[in-house]
Design a protein around this motif. Structure first.
Motif, PDB file in Angstrom:
ATOM      1  N   LYS A 184       0.843  -1.195   0.000  1.00  0.00           N
ATOM      2  CA  LYS A 184       0.000   0.000   0.000  1.00  0.00           C
ATOM      3  C   LYS A 184       0.876   1.241   0.000  1.00  0.00           C
ATOM      4  CE  LYS A 184      -4.221   1.666   2.059  1.00  0.00           C
ATOM      5  NZ  LYS A 184      -5.219   1.409   3.099  1.00  0.00           N
ATOM      6  N   ASP A 185       0.610   2.118  -0.940  1.00  0.00           N
ATOM      7  CA  ASP A 185       1.303   3.399  -1.012  1.00  0.00           C
ATOM      8  C   ASP A 185       0.684   4.303   0.050  1.00  0.00           C
ATOM      9  OD1 ASP A 185       1.785   6.179  -1.712  1.00  0.00           O
ATOM     10  OD2 ASP A 185       2.613   5.416  -3.600  1.00  0.00           O
ATOM     11  N   GLU A 186       1.467   4.624   1.071  1.00  0.00           N
ATOM     12  CA  GLU A 186       0.943   5.425   2.176  1.00  0.00           C
ATOM     13  C   GLU A 186       0.560   6.836   1.739  1.00  0.00           C
ATOM     14  OE1 GLU A 186       0.083   4.141   5.032  1.00  0.00           O
ATOM     15  OE2 GLU A 186       0.899   2.204   4.407  1.00  0.00           O
ATOM     16  N   GLY A 187       1.192   7.344   0.703  1.00  0.00           N
ATOM     17  CA  GLY A 187       0.876   8.686   0.217  1.00  0.00           C
ATOM     18  C   GLY A 187      -0.476   8.773  -0.456  1.00  0.00           C
ATOM     19  N   THR A 188      -0.771   7.771  -1.303  1.00  0.00           N
ATOM     20  CA  THR A 188      -2.022   7.802  -2.069  1.00  0.00           C
ATOM     21  C   THR A 188      -3.096   6.881  -1.506  1.00  0.00           C
ATOM     22  OG1 THR A 188      -1.339   6.004  -3.536  1.00  0.00           O
ATOM     23  CG2 THR A 188      -0.728   8.251  -4.194  1.00  0.00           C
TER      24      THR A 188
END
Length: 79
Positions: free
Chosen positions: A51-55
């Motif tokens: 999981k991309d924490e930013g998006t």
């Protein structure tokens, strides 16, 4: 902690099923077993995601990181 997703369970079952073969291999050849598992997962339309924490979106980690994670899973199994 392993996510209870069915794909994660199937991957872990593949790892468990190849543990004896992995342990029997010399150090420099253990990655071949992990690559075989990654190919099997991909052939079944499986993915290795993070999981991309930013998006907040999920993205594939690629084959090399998937191989590294698979090798780590072998090491994490208690004999």
């Amino acid at each position: 902690l392993l996510n209870p997703h069915p794909g994660n369970r199937a991957w872990k079952a593949l790892v468990m099923g190849h543990k004896a073969e992995y342990d029997a291999r010399p150090y420099g050849t253990k990655g071949e077993i992990a690559r075989k598992i990654v190919r099997a997962v991909r052939a079944a339309s499986g993915r290795f995601l993070t999981k991309d924490e930013g998006t907040g979106l999920w993205r594939d980690i690629g084959d090399e990181k998937a191989r590294v994670r698979t090798c780590a899973a072998f090491r994490d199994i208690k004999n």
